[in-house]
Design a protein around this motif. Structure first.
Motif, PDB file in Angstrom:
ATOM      1  N   THR A  63      -1.935  -2.203   0.691  1.00 61.04           N
ATOM      2  CA  THR A  63      -0.477  -2.129   0.588  1.00 61.04           C
ATOM      3  C   THR A  63      -0.036  -0.808  -0.024  1.00 61.04           C
ATOM      4  O   THR A  63       0.980  -0.226   0.380  1.00 61.04           O
ATOM      5  CB  THR A  63       0.048  -3.299  -0.266  1.00 61.04           C
ATOM      6  N   VAL A  64      -0.800  -0.307  -1.007  1.00 58.71           N
ATOM      7  CA  VAL A  64      -0.495   0.984  -1.623  1.00 58.71           C
ATOM      8  C   VAL A  64      -0.498   2.091  -0.571  1.00 58.71           C
ATOM      9  O   VAL A  64       0.393   2.944  -0.543  1.00 58.71           O
ATOM     10  CB  VAL A  64      -1.502   1.303  -2.747  1.00 58.71           C
ATOM     11  N   VAL A  65      -1.491   2.074   0.306  1.00 60.55           N
ATOM     12  CA  VAL A  65      -1.583   3.100   1.350  1.00 60.55           C
ATOM     13  C   VAL A  65      -0.369   3.030   2.270  1.00 60.55           C
ATOM     14  O   VAL A  65       0.235   4.056   2.608  1.00 60.55           O
ATOM     15  CB  VAL A  65      -2.888   2.931   2.157  1.00 60.55           C
ATOM     16  N   ILE A  66       0.010   1.824   2.663  1.00 64.06           N
ATOM     17  CA  ILE A  66       1.172   1.655   3.553  1.00 64.06           C
ATOM     18  C   ILE A  66       2.442   2.168   2.881  1.00 64.06           C
ATOM     19  O   ILE A  66       3.237   2.894   3.493  1.00 64.06           O
ATOM     20  CB  ILE A  66       1.329   0.168   3.931  1.00 64.06           C
ATOM     21  N   VAL A  67       2.624   1.815   1.613  1.00 68.11           N
ATOM     22  CA  VAL A  67       3.826   2.243   0.881  1.00 68.11           C
ATOM     23  C   VAL A  67       3.846   3.757   0.723  1.00 68.11           C
ATOM     24  O   VAL A  67       4.895   4.406   0.915  1.00 68.11           O
ATOM     25  CB  VAL A  67       3.887   1.544  -0.492  1.00 68.11           C
ATOM     26  N   GLN A  68       2.711   4.354   0.380  1.00 71.03           N
ATOM     27  CA  GLN A  68       2.678   5.799   0.172  1.00 71.03           C
ATOM     28  C   GLN A  68       2.906   6.565   1.467  1.00 71.03           C
ATOM     29  O   GLN A  68       3.553   7.616   1.464  1.00 71.03           O
ATOM     30  CB  GLN A  68       1.359   6.200  -0.477  1.00 71.03           C
ATOM     31  N   VAL A  69       2.391   6.049   2.563  1.00 67.09           N
ATOM     32  CA  VAL A  69       2.695   6.673   3.861  1.00 67.09           C
ATOM     33  C   VAL A  69       4.184   6.563   4.156  1.00 67.09           C
ATOM     34  O   VAL A  69       4.813   7.517   4.645  1.00 67.09           O
ATOM     35  CB  VAL A  69       1.861   6.024   4.982  1.00 67.09           C
ATOM     36  N   GLY A  70       4.777   5.407   3.831  1.00 66.89           N
ATOM     37  CA  GLY A  70       6.208   5.234   4.025  1.00 66.89           C
ATOM     38  C   GLY A  70       7.028   6.174   3.158  1.00 66.89           C
ATOM     39  O   GLY A  70       8.087   6.669   3.581  1.00 66.89           O
ATOM     40  N   ILE A  71       6.548   6.445   1.945  1.00 63.91           N
ATOM     41  CA  ILE A  71       7.263   7.340   1.028  1.00 63.91           C
ATOM     42  C   ILE A  71       7.396   8.738   1.619  1.00 63.91           C
ATOM     43  O   ILE A  71       8.451   9.364   1.530  1.00 63.91           O
ATOM     44  CB  ILE A  71       6.534   7.398  -0.335  1.00 63.91           C
ATOM     45  N   LEU A  99       2.732  -0.991  -7.627  1.00 67.58           N
ATOM     46  CA  LEU A  99       1.478  -1.351  -6.951  1.00 67.58           C
ATOM     47  C   LEU A  99       0.269  -0.729  -7.655  1.00 67.58           C
ATOM     48  O   LEU A  99      -0.782  -1.360  -7.784  1.00 67.58           O
ATOM     49  CB  LEU A  99       1.530  -0.912  -5.496  1.00 67.58           C
ATOM     50  N   ILE A 100       0.414   0.510  -8.097  1.00 68.04           N
ATOM     51  CA  ILE A 100      -0.680   1.151  -8.826  1.00 68.04           C
ATOM     52  C   ILE A 100      -0.977   0.388 -10.108  1.00 68.04           C
ATOM     53  O   ILE A 100      -2.140   0.223 -10.507  1.00 68.04           O
ATOM     54  CB  ILE A 100      -0.332   2.622  -9.128  1.00 68.04           C
ATOM     55  N   ALA A 101       0.076  -0.106 -10.766  1.00 61.59           N
ATOM     56  CA  ALA A 101      -0.110  -0.860 -12.012  1.00 61.59           C
ATOM     57  C   ALA A 101      -0.901  -2.135 -11.780  1.00 61.59           C
ATOM     58  O   ALA A 101      -1.810  -2.461 -12.553  1.00 61.59           O
ATOM     59  CB  ALA A 101       1.255  -1.193 -12.633  1.00 61.59           C
ATOM     60  N   ILE A 102      -0.583  -2.863 -10.711  1.00 64.97           N
ATOM     61  CA  ILE A 102      -1.265  -4.143 -10.489  1.00 64.97           C
ATOM     62  C   ILE A 102      -2.642  -3.953  -9.854  1.00 64.97           C
ATOM     63  O   ILE A 102      -3.374  -4.929  -9.687  1.00 64.97           O
ATOM     64  CB  ILE A 102      -0.402  -5.098  -9.624  1.00 64.97           C
ATOM     65  N   VAL A 103      -2.985  -2.692  -9.506  1.00 63.46           N
ATOM     66  CA  VAL A 103      -4.356  -2.391  -9.082  1.00 63.46           C
ATOM     67  C   VAL A 103      -5.184  -1.905 -10.262  1.00 63.46           C
ATOM     68  O   VAL A 103      -6.279  -2.403 -10.529  1.00 63.46           O
ATOM     69  CB  VAL A 103      -4.372  -1.333  -7.961  1.00 63.46           C
ATOM     70  N   SER A 104      -4.658  -0.915 -10.983  1.00 65.82           N
ATOM     71  CA  SER A 104      -5.451  -0.265 -12.025  1.00 65.82           C
ATOM     72  C   SER A 104      -5.673  -1.142 -13.246  1.00 65.82           C
ATOM     73  O   SER A 104      -6.788  -1.174 -13.797  1.00 65.82           O
ATOM     74  CB  SER A 104      -4.774   1.044 -12.456  1.00 65.82           C
ATOM     75  N   GLY A 136      -0.218  -0.254 -17.746  1.00 68.92           N
ATOM     76  CA  GLY A 136       0.419  -1.155 -16.798  1.00 68.92           C
ATOM     77  C   GLY A 136       1.882  -1.414 -17.123  1.00 68.92           C
ATOM     78  O   GLY A 136       2.737  -1.420 -16.225  1.00 68.92           O
ATOM     79  N   SER A 137       2.176  -1.601 -18.401  1.00 71.09           N
ATOM     80  CA  SER A 137       3.564  -1.828 -18.819  1.00 71.09           C
ATOM     81  C   SER A 137       4.428  -0.604 -18.539  1.00 71.09           C
ATOM     82  O   SER A 137       5.572  -0.724 -18.079  1.00 71.09           O
ATOM     83  CB  SER A 137       3.619  -2.167 -20.309  1.00 71.09           C
TER      84      SER A 137
END
Length: 214
Positions: A63-71, A99-104, A136-137
């Protein structure tokens, strides 16, 4: 002259974003390659909870990849040549930090658990966990702030939140690299084959974590 200034402005604003997206897509391609061809399977993890965690991370990373391509797709393709592309931030930009927060954060917390299991100590895992929670916060706070700040000219307002997020994340990754290195190096057996595997794991883990921190 104005055209040159505008081109430089576009390069400064979207150039780093485009490079970052390309690197992320390349890394994602490497991940899918190892998943498909190198016999590295997410479902090969022994414990069911590990399987679910790997599946979760894979879905969110996709999902991160899709969002970043969309950005980067919106300002450079959809709104190409329009003034609003230089004034308003891409609509999908706020989702990036969330998304980065809920991954890292889950990865860092998992690493803290592994360090605790190896060292039988709570000191380094406690600091890793605190930094992971702080990172994350801050990333989620960044998500909310960017959501409320649609114009590029107002991005200076969340400089403090962004700095805290990135500093905490980098410090956490460096601490994990150091903690895992120490934990593994103190578990050497004296057998050359086993110690050789440990050294390779240490080198690869340290390089990967330090790259992510950078």
């Amino acid at each position: 002259m104005a055209g040159v200034d505008l081109l430089m402005f576009v390069n400064i604003r979207f150039g780093p974003m485009l490079i970052g997206v390309l690197l992320n897509v390349a890394l994602y391609g490497m991940l899918t390659y190892y998943q498909r061809y190198a016999k590295v399977r997410f479902y090969s993890c022994a414990h069911p909870s590990n399987k679910l965690q790997m599946l979760y991370l894979f879905i969110v990373a996709s999902t991160v990849v899709i969002v970043q391509v969309g950005i980067i797709f919106q300002p450079l393709i959809i709104d190409y040549g329009a003034l609003k592309a230089l004034v308003f931030a891409p609509k999908m930009l706020p989702g990036d930090s969330f998304l980065i927060a809920i991954v890292s954060a889950p990865i860092q917390m998992f690493a803290a658990g592994r360090i605790k299991a190896i060292t039988k100590s709570y000191i380094i895992p406690a600091f890793v966990s605190l930094l992971a929670l702080a990172s994350g916060s801050s990333a989620i706070a960044m998500f909310v702030t960017v959501l409320q700040t649609p114009k590029f000219r107002d991005f200076d307002k969340f400089k403090t939140v962004a700095t805290m997020w990135l500093v905490c994340s980098a410090a956490c990754d460096i601490l994990i690299a150091g903690g895992m290195t120490y934990a593994l190096l103190t578990r050497k057996t004296g057998f050359s084959v086993t110690d050789g595997h440990i050294n390779r794991i240490v080198r690869r883990a340290s390089v990967c974590l330090l790259i992510s921190a950078a």
